[in-house]
Design a protein around this motif. Structure first.
Motif: not given
Length: 659
Positions: A72, A75, A79, A91
């Motif tokens: 992933q 993400d 982050s 976001r």
């Protein structure tokens, strides 16, 4: 009147009123205001990018790797960006990002599309795809936001590439470890194959020898089969002849049996007759004996003497001898006839048995003839098959020899393969888990940068300072000559030497320019906080540069009057675009390169850099020489301009442009 007094007179003239004194102070502060405020505003713009609004859209759906791990990346990137706070990230979804970019709420939009992770993971497949980032900007909001965003995306791309490269390298090294283990197994298998091939080659040699022996035996068998076929043919022919010869045997043996039975019956009758004759002979002989006794008795009774009786008996015995002999013959013949009858009867019985067995004998001979024919046919087929077997044995022997040769080559090749695999296994890396991790990190980020600068600017503002400080000195000199006269008309009218009038017209602004340089240096070094490696030398250099710039502007004003201000402005623009203050001067267009090498601001900027940042100062001698040459040359030419100005013309009395 000295040049210094001329300069002081001009300064008193300007500062005679309160407004004039304020104007002097303002002119002294112009370089500080221009350079200081600009550098202050741009001291560290990249350090305040966290205030720039930006939208982050993460649509990445992620993917599952072949090992079952979940990837992933979208993400993870989000982050990282939010933690670093490089921009004022928000976001949001794509619609909000698009509307915010149009309305000016965001200066840039970074989108991680839905297939971002799967595209990255495809690098480990046979159909790799390049992952893409979407960067969207609106130049109507801010042009530089696009440049900054491109730099950011490059950093994100490098970070993701490092992560992907490390992951791929880790799998690659794990594959090496697997390959090493498999090659070791293959080498062991090849070694066992070589051993087996050697044994097989030895067995193939024995097989070849046995095949040769088999060929010899098959040749003998083929020869024997030929003999068998020939003998079987002869046997079949002989039995065929015997069959044809014994075709009448049953009938003939029947006739023989019937004749033998008749003979036996006749012999039996003859024997019976012989027995009767023998009985009669015995009776005759007995009667003869009895008659001899009665004759003897009768003779004795008749009175014959014993001699006479004996004589008569002798004569009778002479007659009975043949009878006795004949009786013996008859008895003997009768016994022979009995034996003949018995033998004939046995012959008849044997002939009967022969006659009874003759049909079976004929059938057996016929069956034997048929069997021998089949035996002959089979023997022929056996001989043909044996010849085929001989051919096969020969081919087997040839193949066995080829197999022996091939297995020898196989054994040699397997040995070479085993040795090569063993050598290859030693050549294939077999790193430990820690080694794989370290190597993967190195492959993912193979280059580490050790930054070592001969001289380094501490910030973005420090990087711009040499250019803007030099430009501020020129602007400050330009402003000074908007209020101060390049040449004193009174001194010229009084007949003062041209060089003195020229020097006095330059010296006053030079004193104010020195003040401008000192104040500007203090504002930049102390107010803005830009670190200076050689503060004293830099201060002196700025005073020196200011004096040279003022000499140039003074020349233009002394020679061209009001037009000189315009020329000074044009010269400032030419130096601004050719000095190489922001980008390396080598990037200038070709036509501007000669200006860079000739105009003084290029060397003024270079001198400020070397004294501000530190590092080698050998080039500083050229900077001093060029700037000094401009200043001295300008002063000399200004003296000529002052001499020319000492001659009054109609144009000077009534000029077309008045300051």
């Amino acid at each position: 009147m000295t040049a210094l007094r001329l300069a002081l007179t001009e300064l008193r003239r300007i500062g005679a009123s309160r407004v004039g004194r304020l104007a002097l102070v303002a002119m002294v502060l112009v370089p500080s205001i221009y350079g200081g405020l600009y550098l202050y505003a741009n001291d560290d713009p990249y350090g305040r990018l966290s205030e720039v609004p930006a939208a982050l859209v993460v649509e990445d759906e992620g993917t599952t790797l072949t090992g079952g791990e979940r990837l992933q990346v979208g993400d993870e990137v989000a982050s990282t960006l939010l933690e670093k706070h490089t921009f004022d990230w928000a976001r949001v979804d794509r619609d909000r990002a698009d509307s915010g970019l149009r309305d000016g709420d965001y200066d840039l939009v970074l989108v991680l599309p839905r297939d971002f992770s799967s595209d990255l993971a495809s690098s480990a497949t046979n159909h790799p795809r390049q992952a893409r980032l979407e960067i969207r900007t609106n130049d109507a909001n801010n042009y530089l936001a696009r440049t900054i965003a491109n730099t950011l995306v490059s950093q994100v791309t490098a970070s993701v590439a490092e992560q992907v490269s490390s992951t791929a390298a880790s799998r690659f090294l794990e594959g090496f470890a697997d390959i090493h283990a498999q090659v070791v197994d293959a080498a062991d298998g090849a070694r066992r194959l070589a051993d087996g091939a050697t044994k097989a080659a030895s067995g193939a040699g024995g097989l070849a020898d046995g095949a040769d022996t088999l060929v010899d035996g098959q040749q003998q068998l083929a020869s024997g089969a030929d003999d068998l076929a020939s003998g079987a043919g002869d046997l079949a022919d002989g039995l065929g002849t015997l069959r044809s010869s014994t075709a009448d045997l049953p009938a003939q043996t029947r006739q023989l049996a019937d004749g033998a039975r008749q003979v036996a019956d006749g012999n039996e009758q003859v024997a019976a007759a012989g027995q009767r004759v023998a009985g009669a002979a015995d009776a005759l002989l007995g009667d003869l004996t009895q008659t001899r006794g009665r004759l003897a008795d009768d003779l004795r009774a008749a009175g014959f003497s014993e001699d006479e009786v004996q004589t008569v008996l002798a004569r009778v015995d002479t007659l009975s001898g043949p009878v006795t002999n004949a009786n013996a013959e008859v008895q003997s013949t009768s016994a022979d006839l009995d034996r003949l009858a018995s033998g004939a009867d046995r012959v008849a019985d044997g002939a009967e048995q022969l006659a009874s067995a003759a049909p079976a004998l004929g059938s057996g001979i016929a069956q034997a003839a048929d069997g021998s024919a089949r035996l002959s046919s089979g023997a022929d087929r056996l001989a043909a098959g044996q010849h085929d077997a001989l051919d096969g044995a020969r081919r087997l022997a040839s193949g066995a020899h080829d197999l022996d040769d091939g297995l020898g080559d196989l054994s040699a090749g397997a040995t070479k393969l085993s040795d090569g695999l063993a050598t290859g296994a030693d050549s294939i890396p077999d790193p430990s888990a820690d080694q794989r991790r370290a190597t993967a990190e190195t492959i993912g980020s193979p280059v580490a940068v050790d930054r070592d600068a001969e001289a380094a600017a501490g910030s973005y503002g420090a990087g711009l300072a040499p250019f803007f400080m030099s430009l501020a000195l020129w602007i400050g000199g330009f402003v000074l000559f908007t209020r101060m006269r390049a040449l004193s008309g009174r001194a010229l009218a009084a007949g003062q030497p041209a060089w003195r009038v020229s020097l006095g017209g330059w010296l006053g602004p030079a004193l104010l320019g020195a003040a401008q340089a000192v104040v500007a240096f203090g504002v930049v070094a102390l107010g803005v906080g830009i670190e200076v490696s050689h503060p004293v030398l830099l201060g002196l250099w700025m005073v020196f540069v200011s004096a040279a710039f003022l000499a140039v502007i003074h020349l233009l004003m002394a020679r061209f009057g009001v037009v000189g201000q315009f020329l000074a402005l044009v010269l400032m623009v030419l130096q601004l675009v050719s000095a190489g203050g922001t980008f390396p001067w080598q990037t200038l267009p070709g036509p501007l390169l000669p200006l860079h090498h000739v105009l003084p601001m290029s060397y003024a900027v270079d001198g400020v850099r070397r004294l501000m940042y530190g590092g080698p100062t050998a080039q500083l001698g050229l900077d001093v020489a060029v700037v000094g040459a401009w200043g001295v040359g300008a002063l000399l030419l200004a003296a000529l301009a002052a001499r020319r100005a000492g001659t009054w013309t109609a144009a000077r009395v009534k000029p077309e442009l008045v300051a």
